[in-house]
Design a protein around this motif. Structure first.
Motif, PDB file in Angstrom:
ATOM      1  N   THR A 127       0.830  -1.209   0.000  1.00  0.00           N
ATOM      2  CA  THR A 127       0.000   0.000   0.000  1.00  0.00           C
ATOM      3  C   THR A 127       0.862   1.257   0.000  1.00  0.00           C
ATOM      4  OG1 THR A 127      -1.681  -1.207   1.241  1.00  0.00           O
ATOM      5  CG2 THR A 127      -1.861   1.189   1.175  1.00  0.00           C
TER       6      THR A 127
ATOM      7  N   VAL B  56       0.654  10.691   4.828  1.00  0.00           N
ATOM      8  CA  VAL B  56      -0.265   9.568   4.675  1.00  0.00           C
ATOM      9  C   VAL B  56       0.492   8.255   4.718  1.00  0.00           C
ATOM     10  CG1 VAL B  56      -1.914   8.447   3.171  1.00  0.00           C
ATOM     11  CG2 VAL B  56      -1.935  10.908   3.389  1.00  0.00           C
TER      12      VAL B  56
ATOM     13  N   SER C 294      -0.440   5.225   7.302  1.00  0.00           N
ATOM     14  CA  SER C 294      -1.276   4.180   6.728  1.00  0.00           C
ATOM     15  C   SER C 294      -1.158   2.792   7.339  1.00  0.00           C
ATOM     16  CB  SER C 294      -1.047   4.103   5.220  1.00  0.00           C
ATOM     17  OG  SER C 294       0.317   4.116   4.930  1.00  0.00           O
TER      18      SER C 294
ATOM     19  N   SER D  23      -4.223   2.206   9.335  1.00  0.00           N
ATOM     20  CA  SER D  23      -5.427   2.116   8.526  1.00  0.00           C
ATOM     21  C   SER D  23      -5.513   0.766   7.833  1.00  0.00           C
ATOM     22  CB  SER D  23      -5.424   3.204   7.442  1.00  0.00           C
ATOM     23  OG  SER D  23      -5.167   4.458   8.022  1.00  0.00           O
ATOM     24  N   ILE D  24      -4.394   0.318   7.323  1.00  0.00           N
ATOM     25  CA  ILE D  24      -4.394  -0.936   6.584  1.00  0.00           C
ATOM     26  C   ILE D  24      -4.794  -2.090   7.484  1.00  0.00           C
ATOM     27  CG2 ILE D  24      -2.940  -2.574   5.365  1.00  0.00           C
ATOM     28  CD1 ILE D  24      -1.238   0.049   4.690  1.00  0.00           C
TER      29      ILE D  24
ATOM     30  N   ARG E   4      -6.595  -1.962  10.187  1.00  0.00           N
ATOM     31  CA  ARG E   4      -8.016  -1.856  10.421  1.00  0.00           C
ATOM     32  C   ARG E   4      -8.812  -2.337   9.205  1.00  0.00           C
ATOM     33  NH1 ARG E   4      -9.390   3.378  10.821  1.00  0.00           N
ATOM     34  NH2 ARG E   4      -7.299   4.226  11.099  1.00  0.00           N
ATOM     35  N   GLY E   5      -8.371  -1.859   8.057  1.00  0.00           N
ATOM     36  CA  GLY E   5      -9.061  -2.225   6.836  1.00  0.00           C
ATOM     37  C   GLY E   5      -9.172  -3.735   6.675  1.00  0.00           C
TER      38      GLY E   5
ATOM     39  N   ARG F 144     -13.016  -5.776   6.950  1.00  0.00           N
ATOM     40  CA  ARG F 144     -13.734  -6.239   5.772  1.00  0.00           C
ATOM     41  C   ARG F 144     -13.864  -7.742   5.660  1.00  0.00           C
ATOM     42  NH1 ARG F 144     -14.760  -1.564   2.029  1.00  0.00           N
ATOM     43  NH2 ARG F 144     -13.722   0.096   3.146  1.00  0.00           N
TER      44      ARG F 144
ATOM     45  N   VAL G 216      -6.181  -1.400   0.146  1.00  0.00           N
ATOM     46  CA  VAL G 216      -5.880  -0.155  -0.549  1.00  0.00           C
ATOM     47  C   VAL G 216      -7.106   0.743  -0.585  1.00  0.00           C
ATOM     48  CG1 VAL G 216      -5.360   0.838  -2.794  1.00  0.00           C
ATOM     49  CG2 VAL G 216      -4.020  -1.082  -1.954  1.00  0.00           C
TER      50      VAL G 216
ATOM     51  N   SER H 238      -9.562   0.803   1.461  1.00  0.00           N
ATOM     52  CA  SER H 238      -9.899   1.349   2.778  1.00  0.00           C
ATOM     53  C   SER H 238      -8.992   2.529   3.106  1.00  0.00           C
ATOM     54  CB  SER H 238      -9.782   0.258   3.845  1.00  0.00           C
ATOM     55  OG  SER H 238      -8.442   0.070   4.232  1.00  0.00           O
ATOM     56  N   VAL H 239      -7.741   2.446   2.716  1.00  0.00           N
ATOM     57  CA  VAL H 239      -6.844   3.580   2.941  1.00  0.00           C
ATOM     58  C   VAL H 239      -7.310   4.776   2.127  1.00  0.00           C
ATOM     59  CG1 VAL H 239      -4.504   4.453   2.693  1.00  0.00           C
ATOM     60  CG2 VAL H 239      -4.877   2.134   3.475  1.00  0.00           C
TER      61      VAL H 239
ATOM     62  N   ASP I 153     -10.017   6.509   3.917  1.00  0.00           N
ATOM     63  CA  ASP I 153      -9.615   7.188   5.138  1.00  0.00           C
ATOM     64  C   ASP I 153      -8.768   8.425   4.897  1.00  0.00           C
ATOM     65  OD1 ASP I 153     -10.942   5.505   6.717  1.00  0.00           O
ATOM     66  OD2 ASP I 153      -9.199   4.489   7.585  1.00  0.00           O
TER      67      ASP I 153
END
Lengths: 226, 226
Positions: free
Chosen positions: A163, A200, A204, A207-208, A210-211, A215, B197, B199-200, B203
């Motif tokens: 990512t 970012v 990240s 975030s990743i 969590r993502g 999902r 990707v 989801s990032v 966000d």
DNA sequence: ACCATTAAGTTAATGGTGTTAACATCGATT
DNA sequence: AATCGATGTTAACACCATTAACTTAATGGT
């Protein structure tokens, strides 16, 4: 025109043709783009015959592959150097990312050659040394990202690495569209934007994680790879 | 091969050569890469003489430019269609991003032609219609991102748009490196990674805003900000 | 109905390109 | 000193984009 005229001004053997070719080719592609590099012009620019380059590279492709491989080594070295004095993992990521973007800015055509030409994807005789040096590069990149991740399992790290790499990579490439970028920037300075992207990139990994967790319903609902 | 043989099987005029050329060229580049597209082969494959294509395109470049422009229009339409039934801005972004990645997956060579070839950046006679359709595409993209941003000032929106685009763009391109990707993926499925990707991407507008504010301490710390 | 115009094909030639075969030179090894 | 292999040269080959000059067929004005 390198150091050839120094000796006898007309030596039958060039003495250092392979390196001279790579160096001249590198200058040339930054000037006119790698797609238009001509073997003949290259030979002529070094005062050597048309067929001489083929003593050192079987192909035009293989010359370009050597150039790309050299680029990977150089990029890796630059990143390593930049990260050397970073105190913590976050600073390492930041410095590495800056080195990556700086390389793409300094040598945009070489960067394109390395990452978006068909060298790594097309054609039967793919240069294996190029493939291996590219893999090596990615390996180092993953190690850096790993330092940044709170969760160190392979899934998380690989997701985060790809990512972050995507972000940097896409930014570097978009920045090359000379005519496109002013239009996209508006009142924003290029430096500010780079800072935004870098911030970012640092954020990240969380975030990743969590993502990925969010999902997923079943443990591994599907195994296919599109 | 299109509808030429229908009429008289040997008509002097092809009747629809321009479209036939574009269509055949598109098939061909996905098969062998756009760099190796040959005008002669193209003409031959349509049973037409070598010079015929030049009645419809001044250049090889201009044929490729027309192909790229067609790609931009198609991508824009696909994104618009995908976003049509999205209820809220976040869903719009998500659907648009998926359409973007899907397009890159379905037509990777066309995607490369549109975004990383030298068509938009190099050479004197840049196809102006291609430039304008590319700009138009980016404009639409910014509008979508704008709906996603809490702060609607131009700086924030442009930063967010280019950051998100960078992420998607880089991911799409990295995914094309056929040999590279399995190595990068590890135990991760491609679908999972895409979710990460995406989801990032959803966000990031917040991160970007924070990033911009955090890092700036220059002279004019804020120019157009209440 | 005629004919001029023109769009859209054709053939043939030009010049540039990667690449290879056959030959030449030179530095190094024996 | 003779040889041999690496490196360079020359002269070709095949491919390719592009253009000039010519041909065909459709169209439109009178």
């Amino acid at each position: 025109m390198r150091r050839k005229t120094k000796r006898v001004a007309r030596a039958y053997h060039h003495g250092d043709l392979r390196d001279a070719l790579l160096s001249a080719a590198r200058d040339e592609i930054e000037r006119s783009g790698y797609e238009s590099l001509s073997m003949r012009d290259l030979a002529a620019s070094l005062g050597v015959s048309e067929a001489a380059p083929y003593r050192h590279f079987t192909d035009r492709r293989s010359l370009l592959a050597a150039l790309a491989a050299q680029g990977f080594r150089e990029l890796e070295a630059a990143a390593r150097r930049a990260m050397a004095k970073a105190p913590d993992p976050v600073a390492r990521m930041d410095q590495g990312a800056r080195a990556y973007l700086a390389f793409a800015t300094r040598s945009p055509e070489l960067f394109r050659l390395m990452f978006v030409s068909d060298l790594l994807t097309r054609a039967a005789p793919r240069d294996s040394s190029l493939v291996s040096v590219a893999h090596q590069f990615h390996h180092q990149f993953e190690a850096v990202v790993s330092g940044l991740c709170s969760r160190k399992d392979e899934r998380s790290v690989k997701a985060a690495a790809l990512t972050i790499w995507s972000l940097l990579h896409g930014f570097a490439l978009l920045r090359m569209g000379h005519r496109l970028i002013p239009f996209m920037l508006g009142p924003l300075s290029g430096a500010d934007l780079a800072e935004a992207v870098l911030s970012v990139a640092s954020d990240s990994p969380n975030s990743i994680g969590r993502g990925l967790d969010h999902r997923r319903r079943g443990p591994r609902a599907r195994k296919k790879q599109p």
